[in-house]
Scaffold this motif. Structure first.
Motif, PDB file in Angstrom:
ATOM      1  N   MET A   1      26.244  37.710  31.139  1.00  0.00           N
ATOM      2  CA  MET A   1      27.348  38.116  32.042  1.00  0.00           C
ATOM      3  C   MET A   1      28.676  37.277  31.565  1.00  0.00           C
ATOM      4  N   LYS A   2      29.952  37.990  31.711  1.00  0.00           N
ATOM      5  CA  LYS A   2      31.068  37.272  31.140  1.00  0.00           C
ATOM      6  C   LYS A   2      32.274  37.744  32.297  1.00  0.00           C
ATOM      7  N   LEU A   3      33.112  36.634  32.302  1.00  0.00           N
ATOM      8  CA  LEU A   3      34.215  36.979  33.192  1.00  0.00           C
ATOM      9  C   LEU A   3      35.374  37.069  32.299  1.00  0.00           C
ATOM     10  N   ILE A   4      36.166  37.884  32.575  1.00  0.00           N
ATOM     11  CA  ILE A   4      37.587  38.177  31.661  1.00  0.00           C
ATOM     12  C   ILE A   4      38.705  38.179  32.650  1.00  0.00           C
ATOM     13  N   PHE A   5      39.550  37.224  32.027  1.00  0.00           N
ATOM     14  CA  PHE A   5      40.980  36.908  32.882  1.00  0.00           C
ATOM     15  C   PHE A   5      41.786  38.066  32.451  1.00  0.00           C
ATOM     16  N   LEU A   6      42.141  39.273  33.206  1.00  0.00           N
ATOM     17  CA  LEU A   6      43.016  40.013  32.711  1.00  0.00           C
ATOM     18  C   LEU A   6      44.312  39.408  32.706  1.00  0.00           C
ATOM     19  N   GLY A   7      44.562  38.572  33.744  1.00  0.00           N
ATOM     20  CA  GLY A   7      45.855  37.742  33.804  1.00  0.00           C
ATOM     21  C   GLY A   7      45.522  36.401  34.488  1.00  0.00           C
ATOM     22  N   SER A   8      46.463  35.572  34.544  1.00  0.00           N
ATOM     23  CA  SER A   8      45.918  33.890  34.721  1.00  0.00           C
ATOM     24  C   SER A   8      47.302  33.595  35.403  1.00  0.00           C
ATOM     25  N   GLY A   9      48.291  34.391  35.838  1.00  0.00           N
ATOM     26  CA  GLY A   9      49.710  33.974  36.476  1.00  0.00           C
ATOM     27  C   GLY A   9      49.645  34.214  37.910  1.00  0.00           C
ATOM     28  N   SER A  10      50.682  33.719  38.487  1.00  0.00           N
ATOM     29  CA  SER A  10      51.147  33.843  40.026  1.00  0.00           C
ATOM     30  C   SER A  10      51.479  35.329  40.145  1.00  0.00           C
ATOM     31  N   ALA A  11      51.798  35.445  41.556  1.00  0.00           N
ATOM     32  CA  ALA A  11      52.299  36.769  42.018  1.00  0.00           C
ATOM     33  C   ALA A  11      53.573  37.285  41.187  1.00  0.00           C
ATOM     34  N   PHE A  12      54.421  36.335  40.881  1.00  0.00           N
ATOM     35  CA  PHE A  12      55.674  37.001  40.160  1.00  0.00           C
ATOM     36  C   PHE A  12      55.999  36.662  38.733  1.00  0.00           C
ATOM     37  N   THR A  13      54.793  36.624  37.957  1.00  0.00           N
ATOM     38  CA  THR A  13      54.505  36.319  36.495  1.00  0.00           C
ATOM     39  C   THR A  13      55.134  37.711  36.166  1.00  0.00           C
ATOM     40  N   VAL A  14      56.015  37.614  35.082  1.00  0.00           N
ATOM     41  CA  VAL A  14      56.643  38.727  34.285  1.00  0.00           C
ATOM     42  C   VAL A  14      56.558  38.682  32.852  1.00  0.00           C
ATOM     43  N   GLY A  15      56.551  39.800  32.319  1.00  0.00           N
ATOM     44  CA  GLY A  15      56.325  39.899  30.787  1.00  0.00           C
ATOM     45  C   GLY A  15      54.819  40.137  30.366  1.00  0.00           C
ATOM     46  N   ALA A  16      54.496  40.235  29.111  1.00  0.00           N
ATOM     47  CA  ALA A  16      53.117  40.698  28.671  1.00  0.00           C
ATOM     48  C   ALA A  16      52.548  39.463  28.346  1.00  0.00           C
ATOM     49  N   ASP A  17      53.143  38.283  28.359  1.00  0.00           N
ATOM     50  CA  ASP A  17      52.283  36.787  27.919  1.00  0.00           C
ATOM     51  C   ASP A  17      51.447  36.599  28.917  1.00  0.00           C
ATOM     52  N   ASN A  18      51.530  37.081  30.345  1.00  0.00           N
ATOM     53  CA  ASN A  18      50.947  36.782  31.242  1.00  0.00           C
ATOM     54  C   ASN A  18      50.805  37.959  32.382  1.00  0.00           C
ATOM     55  N   PHE A  19      49.652  38.194  33.072  1.00  0.00           N
ATOM     56  CA  PHE A  19      49.829  38.806  34.244  1.00  0.00           C
ATOM     57  C   PHE A  19      49.151  38.321  35.359  1.00  0.00           C
ATOM     58  N   GLN A  20      49.098  39.202  36.673  1.00  0.00           N
ATOM     59  CA  GLN A  20      48.797  38.414  37.823  1.00  0.00           C
ATOM     60  C   GLN A  20      47.002  38.180  37.694  1.00  0.00           C
ATOM     61  N   SER A  21      46.621  37.261  38.619  1.00  0.00           N
ATOM     62  CA  SER A  21      45.507  36.760  38.362  1.00  0.00           C
ATOM     63  C   SER A  21      44.130  37.660  38.879  1.00  0.00           C
ATOM     64  N   ASN A  22      44.007  38.596  38.040  1.00  0.00           N
ATOM     65  CA  ASN A  22      43.068  39.441  38.262  1.00  0.00           C
ATOM     66  C   ASN A  22      41.899  39.366  37.105  1.00  0.00           C
ATOM     67  N   MET A  23      40.708  39.466  37.619  1.00  0.00           N
ATOM     68  CA  MET A  23      39.633  39.208  36.754  1.00  0.00           C
ATOM     69  C   MET A  23      38.524  40.517  36.543  1.00  0.00           C
ATOM     70  N   LEU A  24      37.731  40.458  35.557  1.00  0.00           N
ATOM     71  CA  LEU A  24      36.857  41.515  35.453  1.00  0.00           C
ATOM     72  C   LEU A  24      35.492  40.782  35.008  1.00  0.00           C
ATOM     73  N   LEU A  25      34.467  41.007  35.725  1.00  0.00           N
ATOM     74  CA  LEU A  25      33.110  40.531  35.617  1.00  0.00           C
ATOM     75  C   LEU A  25      32.402  41.502  34.858  1.00  0.00           C
TER      76      LEU A  25
END
Length: 268
Positions: A1-25
């Protein structure tokens, strides 16, 4: 089992360097549980090599747009794609009515030829207080956290506690630092993914890095930090934490080393 961080930023993170903190197990068989579904989910999924076709199960922690705002996209995309079944949607019963009436119905209520409700898009799995839900035979326990207290009531918001590959995991989602309330889960968990604000102007509704610094060393050394603002970050490892999670980072729970309370990660 693995956990992928689709993003690790805050609500107002902008740009492709990071996204909001949603994860995929992701299970060994390829089954996927999306943990929160923010407004930039179509971009973060695409960047990680996924699409709405991969989303069959979703957990929503609370109703802020960086955690639930992408449900309109997922709902419409899966409903009108004949390759998709309705995704399962797991959430606390405290959130279920407000999710449709106050978050989704304005944009999703009307489709050509009919008036619909949330059950037209999702198989809603309400989790009653103090209960759990099961996905791929894993028990997930929603943990009530204090994110926003407006002086009259506490906004319903829930982290997740679960065990996978014999590793106990606590994902706080958005929360203030409430050590007395969460201490038992901090102690039980072998790895903690902790909401962490790094802003120079603290909002008081997230655990700030300067507060987390004061945690006991035994807790800090099994804690990964996410949900931070853009910009330079403190040296979390030097300060006793596992580090800051980066967008696209993958955590393989089978690689967990209990002797050092660390977890190997890879970049997507």
């Amino acid at each position: 089992m693995k956990l992928i961080f689709l993003g690790s930023g805050s609500a107002f993170t902008v740009g492709a360097d990071n996204f909001q903190s949603n994860m995929l197990l992701v299970s060994e068989e390829g089954h996927k549980l999306l943990i929160d579904c923010g407004s930039d989910i179509r971009f973060s999924l695409h960047t990680a090599g996924f699409s709405h076709l991969d989303i069959t199960d979703i957990y929503i922690s609370h109703l802020h747009t960086d955690h639930a705002g992408g449900l309109e996209y997922i709902g419409f995309a899966t409903k009108f794609d004949p390759r998709c079944d309705k995704p399962n949607l797991y959430l606390s019963s405290a959130l279920s009515n407000e999710l449709w009436e106050r978050t989704l119905s304005g944009g999703m209520r009307h489709i050509e030829g009919e008036i619909v409700d949330i059950n037209s898009f999702f198989e809603v799995k309400k989790v009653e207080p103090n209960n759990s839900f099961y996905w791929q035979e894993i028990e997930f326990k929603p943990i009530k956290v204090v994110h926003i207290n407006n002086g009259y009531y506490i906004m319903p918001s829930f982290g997740l506690f679960f065990e996978v590959d014999k590793v106990k995991v606590f994902v706080t989602t958005d929360t203030q630092l409430c050590l007395e309330q969460l201490e038992e889960f901090y102690e039980q968990a072998e790895i903690i993914f902790q909401d962490c604000e790094t802003s120079s102007f603290p909002t008081k509704v997230h655990a700030h890095y300067n507060q987390l610094l004061k945690l006991p060393e035994a807790i800090k050394r099994k804690m990964w930090l996410y949900g931070y603002q853009p910009g330079a970050l403190p040296d979390a490892k030097k300060d006793g934490f596992c580090g800051f999670v980066k967008r696209g980072e993958i955590f393989e729970f089978s690689d967990f080393l209990s002797t050092s309370a660390s977890l190997k990660s890879a970049k997507l």
